[in-house]
Design an enzyme around this catalytic site. Structure first.
Site: not given
Ligand SMILES: Cc1cc2nc3c(=O)[nH]c(=O)nc-3n(C[C@H](O)[C@H](O)[C@H](O)COP(=O)(O)O)c2cc1C
Ligand SMILES: Cc1cc2nc3c(=O)[nH]c(=O)nc-3n(C[C@H](O)[C@H](O)[C@H](O)COP(=O)(O)OP(=O)(O)OC[C@H]3O[C@@H](n4cnc5c(N)ncnc54)[C@H](O)[C@@H]3O)c2cc1C
Length: 783
Positions: A411-412, A414, A489, A570, A618, A711-712
């Protein structure tokens, strides 16, 4: 001690039994408005786990209950001429009337006073009681009388249902999904004693009307159901007993206790019948109340302990019931699914049952699910093995001319580690190692289209040559060393810009070094955040040009795919949500207007992005806030983007407003992906608290998403996909030649690990009562 119990249903009677056992000297009376042997309803169902609880708390009633039970292990799903059976479920059914007679008999034996045909409408007559138990059922008079105190919320659901009986024998918990000329009807049926089964019929309000049921009496509507389900009833009649069609009320009460009065069972909270937990909850409430009275020194303290200790368990069951009822309300979404995938969706609808769990219990069924999935993939032009298919996670997927080797996605995220938007060695290693770890697709973090488009000073960007060069290095590495595809992204922070790095204070405004921020409307995120400038046409054109230029640079870098970030509050999300867009021009007001600017940007980017490469968006499919975007709006948003040429909708939620109230949990955003995919008919990627490959397979196999992003979990485990491939035996997963010895080892070990794990699981699983009964009644000759 003097106890008055209003209501002689399972909650009232069982609490009388347990309290009397605990305090034999107590004066306990149950008041019931019906006669002792009135028979409302047909059967009730308990799981083996619930029966274990009854055994522990009152063995005599447990023994009598279990002597009367019908046991079964299988769930059978009938759909479009097919039937799929899944074993190992361990359920028991019993007549409600017999259950109540057993509980009455046991209560009498213990010295409880039972007073029938007495309706209580005022508790004043119990002024001398130490405790008044309000177990007066779903339409509780006392909950309504003290509504201002108990604060009940009643959510009357849209589907209508009626509870009937039949003499049709059944050897499984049976779901029948029946197409009719008026629309879909569902039967939930199970046997509760020899020659008697419960039948709950359910349909949506439009089908109900079209079928003319609103004008029919009880007998006529039973006749109509007999016509519809006649092929299955095989001449057995449907029996009625107050079998009126109703809407299910989902009830939650904010308080359960008032002075010395306490709500129990359906009076305090309900759980939809599709998970068969109403009677279980009622009787377990009685157990919790008895436990609290045993532990606490006073009645007041006990009631507080009961409410505090019991609430979480009740809410968990209610949540599972909610998820299940929503599945049944939207069954038409899945109506054109392959029947075995449909059956898999029925089985896994409420999260507790998963792909791996079913593989243990019903390997042939999961084998069929895998085959159907692989057939579908083959029909899309892939040369995949349909006879020995890989798990859904490892089936390929195509968007335009981009082919993904598997459906696991990074997942994206930051990283807040760029300097002036330029990604550096950290980013190279970060993205590079995740690509080496086997995921089919890697997303970049939100990459900002201009300096002022950044969220934080550490955000990556793509507006100048230095950034382009740095991204090209990363893309080249991924392409040269892995089989992963990489998606850029692009986004603009809008009113959440000029904020601190995540670890210094998420979304908090920069104290110094900030820049001016823009948004759809001049509404700050926090009260002390910068007030954004409302974008005028010139600003909109400027930002649009930035998105286009960044897309062109993305192509120059060699990215395989492009995503437009329209989520999480955003800039573009701030146009879509009514909570952040209060414009009065053509870009505000209706959803169509609010979508205008994001669509404009999408079109502009699509026109410069090569036509053979896919694009996604997204979205935040709900704002989790009053007056904000809902799942239904998200379907409209997805449709608009799909019409504009989006290939995939990346379904996230929230982060629009700071006072949102998200409901977190495992896979908590997946229902939105399901809704968008199966209503808007567009490919989706889901994300959000998905942590295991088992969950990934469950989601994909049930048709709730096409891709699954983590993501995480990927932050701590770059090789998540490779490890999952070893577990599921997906040998073709990519690993660079340098790592092959490691790959060989994990694949070898996984076969043994998995075998051991499965054996352990099977050994640890106690036999269900149905299995034990079958063993006990097995003829000797068969041994
Ligand atoms: C530290 C951090 C940075 C993130 N950056 C982005 C981002 O740049 N773009 C985006 O669409 N989502 C971003 N997210 C959301 C994640 O892509 C993801 O949707 C969210 O963490 C839930 O998924 P997970 O439970 O697998 O972590 C970010 C989440 C976290 C925790
Ligand atoms: C269609 C349908 C199917 C269901 N299927 C299942 C199932 O398969 N499995 C399952 O476990 N549960 C099922 N349930 C739920 C189950 O019936 C209830 O959840 C359960 O009976 C709740 O127990 P209770 O004691 O709280 O309430 P109830 O069983 O409703 O008992 C309340 C009692 O209080 C009495 N009463 C009410 N007001 C007064 C008053 N003022 N004075 C005196 N007496 C009063 C009523 O007459 C009643 O006997 C189903 C429910 C429905 C509607």
């Amino acid at each position: 001690m003097k106890v008055a119990i209003i209501g002689g249903g399972p909650a009232g009677l069982y609490s009388a039994i347990l309290l009397k056992k605990q305090r034999p000297e107590a004066d306990i009376t149950v008041y019931e408005r019906n006669r002792a042997d009135d028979t409302f309803g047909f059967g009730v169902v308990f799981s083996d786990a619930t029966l274990d609880n009854f055994e522990k708390y009152d063995p005599p009633s447990y023994r009598r209950i279990t002597q009367e039970f019908a046991y079964w292990d299988d769930i059978a799903v009938h759909f479009r001429g097919t039937v799929h059976r899944v074993g190992g479920n361990g359920f028991c059914g019993c007549s409600r009337r017999k259950l109540l007679l057993i509980l009455q008999e046991r209560a009498r034996e213990l010295g409880v006073r039972l007073i029938f045909e007495t309706e209580i409408d005022d508790e004043a007559r119990f002024a001398d009681a130490d405790l008044v138990v309000l177990a007066d059922g779903i339409n509780s008079h006392f909950r309504d009388k003290y509504a201002a105190h108990f604060q009940p919320e009643v959510d009357l659901r849209s589907n209508v249902f009626a509870w009937m009986g039949s003499t049709r024998p059944l050897d499984a918990f049976t779901f029948i999904f029946q197409e009719t000329e008026w629309g879909p009807f569902i039967a939930h049926a199970y046997q509760y004693e020899a020659g008697r089964s419960t039948w709950i019929f359910e349909t949506d309000p439009d089908t109900f009307k079209r079928a003319g049921l609103s004008g029919l009496n009880e007998k006529q509507s039973a006749d109509r159901m007999s016509e519809i389900f006649g092929w299955f009833l095989e001449g057995h009649p449907l029996l009625t007993n107050r079998s009126m069609w109703r809407n299910f009320p989902m009830i939650r009460s904010h308080r359960w206790v008032k002075d010395n009065m306490v709500l129990l069972g359906d009076a305090k909270a309900t759980a939809h019948f599709s998970i068969g937990s109403g009677t279980k909850l009622a009787m377990e409430d009685a157990i919790a109340l008895a436990d609290a009275l045993h532990q606490a020194p006073t009645v007041d303290a006990a009631l507080m302990l009961y409410e505090q200790g019991r609430r979480e368990e009740v809410e968990k069951t209610q949540h599972a019931a909610d998820v299940s009822l929503v599945w049944f309300e939207h069954v038409d979404r899945f109506w054109d699914f392959d029947p075995v995938q449909f059956a898999f969706g029925v089985m896994t609808r409420a999260k507790a049952i998963t792909y791996d769990n079913l593989t243990l219990r019903a390997p042939e069924f999961v084998g069929e699910v895998d085959k159907a999935f692989a057939r579908h993939v083959r029909d899309q032009g892939f040369d995949v093995d349909v006879d020995k298919p890989l798990a859904p996670m490892f089936q390929p997927f195509r968007l335009r001319e981009m082919t993904l080797a598997n459906r696991s996605v990074v997942s994206p995220m930051c990283m807040y580690s760029a300097d002036e938007g330029v990604p550096n060695d950290f980013h190279l290693v970060h993205y590079g190692s995740r690509a080496l770890g086997g995921a089919g697709l890697i997303f970049t973090e939100m990459t900002c289209v201009g300096r002022d488009a950044r969220i934080t000073p550490g955000c990556a960007g793509l507006w100048n040559d230095a950034q382009e060069k740095a991204w090209r290095r990363i893309v080249d590495f991924v392409h040269a060393n892995s089989a992963a595809k990489i998606c850029l992204q692009l986004g603009h922070a809008g009113r959440k810009g000029a904020t601190k790095l995540m670890w210094d204070g998420m979304d908090r405004p920069l104290e110094e070094g900030g820049w001016d921020v823009v948004s759809a409307s001049p509404i700050p995120y926090f009260p002390d955040s910068q007030v954004p400038r409302e974008m005028d046409r010139a600003a909109m054109d400027h930002v649009k040009a930035e998105f286009v230029a960044a897309a062109e640079r993305g192509e120059a870098c060699g990215f395989d795919m492009l995503e437009l970030h329209c989520a999480h509050g955003y800039l573009l999300a701030s146009f879509i949500s009514p909570l952040t867009n209060q414009r009065t021009d053509d870009y505000g007001g209706s959803l169509e207007n609010r979508m205008r600017y994001p669509l404009e940007i999408f079109w502009a980017m699509r026109s410069v992005w090569p036509s053979h490469k896919p694009m996604s968006v997204r979205i935040s499919a709900t704002d989790w806030a009053e007056g904000g975007i809902t799942g239904d709006d998200a379907v409209q948003v997805a449709r608009a983007f799909a019409e504009a040429g989006v290939d995939l909708v990346d379904v996230s939620t929230g982060q629009t407003v700071r006072d949102a109230e998200p409901v977190y949990g495992r896979m908590f955003q997946t229902p939105f992906s399901d809704q968008v995919r199966n209503e808007a008919r567009v490919a989706t990627m889901c994300v959000g608290n998905i942590t295991t490959a088992d969950q990934v397979n469950t989601i994909l196999a049930a048709g709730r998403a096409d891709l699954v992003a983590l993501g995480r979990p990927h932050l701590v485990d770059p090789a998540f996909t490779l490890k999952a491939a070893a577990w599921y035996g997906a040998k073709d997963v990519f690993s660079p030649p340098q790592y092959l010895p490691g790959k060989d080892q994990i694949f070898r070990n996984s076969v043994r690990d998995r075998q051991e794990f499965e054996e352990l699981k099977i050994k640890a699983k106690p036999k269900t009562r149905a299995e034990l009964k079958a063993e006990a009644t097995k003829p000797l000759a068969a041994e």
